[in-house]
Design a protein around this motif. Structure first.
Motif, short mmCIF file in Angstrom:
data_model
loop_
_atom_site.label_atom_id
_atom_site.label_comp_id
_atom_site.label_asym_id
_atom_site.label_seq_id
_atom_site.Cartn_x
_atom_site.Cartn_y
_atom_site.Cartn_z
N UNK A 264 -23.63 0.86 -6.98
CA UNK A 264 -25.12 1.09 -7.33
C UNK A 264 -25.82 -0.13 -7.12
N UNK A 265 -24.82 -1.40 -7.19
CA UNK A 265 -25.67 -2.72 -6.34
C UNK A 265 -26.15 -2.43 -5.12
N UNK A 266 -25.63 -1.58 -4.27
CA UNK A 266 -26.27 -1.18 -2.93
C UNK A 266 -27.45 -1.13 -2.89
N UNK A 267 -27.81 0.07 -4.01
CA UNK A 267 -29.38 0.33 -4.09
C UNK A 267 -30.23 -0.56 -4.54
N UNK A 268 -29.72 -1.48 -5.61
CA UNK A 268 -30.78 -2.27 -6.12
C UNK A 268 -30.81 -3.53 -4.92
N UNK A 269 -29.83 -3.74 -4.06
CA UNK A 269 -29.88 -4.66 -3.07
C UNK A 269 -30.66 -4.09 -1.83
N UNK A 270 -30.56 -2.93 -1.60
CA UNK A 270 -31.42 -2.49 -0.24
C UNK A 270 -32.95 -2.11 -0.92
N UNK A 271 -33.16 -1.85 -2.06
CA UNK A 271 -34.58 -1.30 -2.24
C UNK A 271 -35.48 -2.13 -1.88
N UNK A 272 -36.55 -1.75 -1.37
CA UNK A 272 -37.72 -2.28 -0.84
C UNK A 272 -38.54 -2.79 -2.14
N UNK A 273 -38.48 -1.85 -3.16
CA UNK A 273 -39.30 -2.39 -4.47
C UNK A 273 -38.62 -1.35 -5.43
N UNK A 274 -38.39 -0.06 -5.13
CA UNK A 274 -38.25 0.73 -6.31
C UNK A 274 -36.81 1.41 -6.08
N UNK A 275 -36.03 1.11 -7.26
CA UNK A 275 -34.77 1.78 -7.68
C UNK A 275 -34.91 3.20 -8.48
N UNK A 276 -34.48 4.29 -8.08
CA UNK A 276 -34.69 5.48 -8.42
C UNK A 276 -33.44 6.12 -9.13
N UNK A 277 -33.56 6.90 -10.29
CA UNK A 277 -32.45 7.38 -10.84
C UNK A 277 -32.77 8.49 -11.81
N UNK A 278 -31.82 9.17 -12.16
CA UNK A 278 -32.01 10.05 -13.57
C UNK A 278 -31.95 9.61 -14.76
#
Length: 308
Positions: A264-278
């Motif tokens: 999940x750190x991948x998505x935190x790192x790659x995000x332009x701005x928004x991290x998205x989840x359920x």
């Protein structure tokens, strides 16, 4: 197949105005039971809930004014994306069903044509985002060709996306990789972002935004909160013969909460701005965000090495 639904009103001619650079069929997979997404604005450290149609989108993002000036459909690119999204939605929905019903070590029957379609989708997903547009504009300015207006940025972005030689070379590389599907039965769900295709060095220690689609890194892409796709280059990885035998396999790796958090750190790192989840963002994801841009921005090593 999913029907593409646009969140904003169309114009008087019925033309969609809000263009998603992360498809809605994909975002809907990360919605909670009420159909809402939990979105973490990483810049402002703010959490809010919204519908899948209201995030990772910009007004007229793929509107090509040059085509309109010459009497052609200015939304050609947007319609092309909609076509491939419909195909990939159906293909990956079938894969998810097989993976959830399957066993570790089972091979998923991925046809060559579907592999090619999904490879092209992953490449264009990486190239089509707001993040990539901003990087292109910054690079152009850094080499003495400043790009100031939104029309200029859009034109530069369109040139990249319609560069068939470049796009297909990336897609062919990805298609030739060894694909592994990870099934997550842990209590921690996979998250995604507004820039969801991520790249990790082969030693698992660093996420990359440059130097991608090469033999020195692998792709990780969450298909849903419980399934992730890895694409490993056949060269320079764990032993070519062993990994090749695992192509299209449900990984035998048992996902712990810690392993999922590492991914999940991948998505935190790659995000332009928004991290998205359920779900709401975790403390681990928040803490990792604080390290981005420092010399300690490296997730814990994980073990994805296949068994003999």
């Amino acid at each position: 197949m999913d029907k593409i639904v646009y969140a904003m009103d169309h114009d008087d001619m019925g033309v969609p105005k809000l263009h998603h650079y992360v498809p809605q069929f994909y975002l809907r997979r990360f919605a909670d039971p009420s159909g809402k997404l939990w979105v973490w604005d990483r810049e402002k450290d703010r959490i809010f809930c919204t519908k899948p149609g209201s995030i990772a989108a910009e007004t007229n993002f793929y509107f090509v004014s040059m085509l309109a000036e010459h009497g052609h459909d200015p939304l050609t690119m947007e319609r092309q994306f909609a076509d491939i999204e419909r195909d990939v939605s159906a293909i990956t929905e079938q894969w998810l069903g097989w993976i959830r019903a399957g066993e570790p070590g089972e091979i998923i029957p991925v046809s060559e044509v579907n592999r090619e379609i999904v490879s092209l989708f992953l490449v264009t997903q990486f190239l089509r985002t707001l993040d990539r547009r901003s990087i292109l504009a910054d690079f152009s300015s850094s080499i003495g060709y400043p790009v100031d207006s939104e029309d200029e940025k859009r034109a530069l972005h369109v040139d990249l996306l319609w560069d068939e030689e470049a796009v297909w070379s990336y897609a062919d590389h990805l298609k030739a990789c060894v694909w592994l599907f990870g099934y997550n039965a842990s209590a921690t769900s996979f998250i995604t972002s507004d820039n969801p295709v991520a790249f990790r060095t082969l030693d698992h220690r660093m996420w990359l935004k440059a130097g991608v689609f090469n033999d020195g890194s692998y792709v990780t892409y969450p298909l849903s909160p419980d399934v992730v796709l890895y694409c490993y280059p056949r060269k320079g990885v764990f032993g070519d013969e062993r990994i090749a035998k695992r192509d299209c396999e449900i990984s035998p790796v048992i996902f712990t909460d810690e392993l999922v958090e590492s991914d999940n750190t991948a998505q935190v790192f790659m995000a332009s701005r928004f991290v998205i989840s359920n779900r709401a963002v975790s403390d681990a994801e928040r803490e990792f965000a604080k390290t981005i841009g420092t010399d300690i921005c490296a997730p814990q090593e994980q073990t994805l090495r296949p068994e003999k």
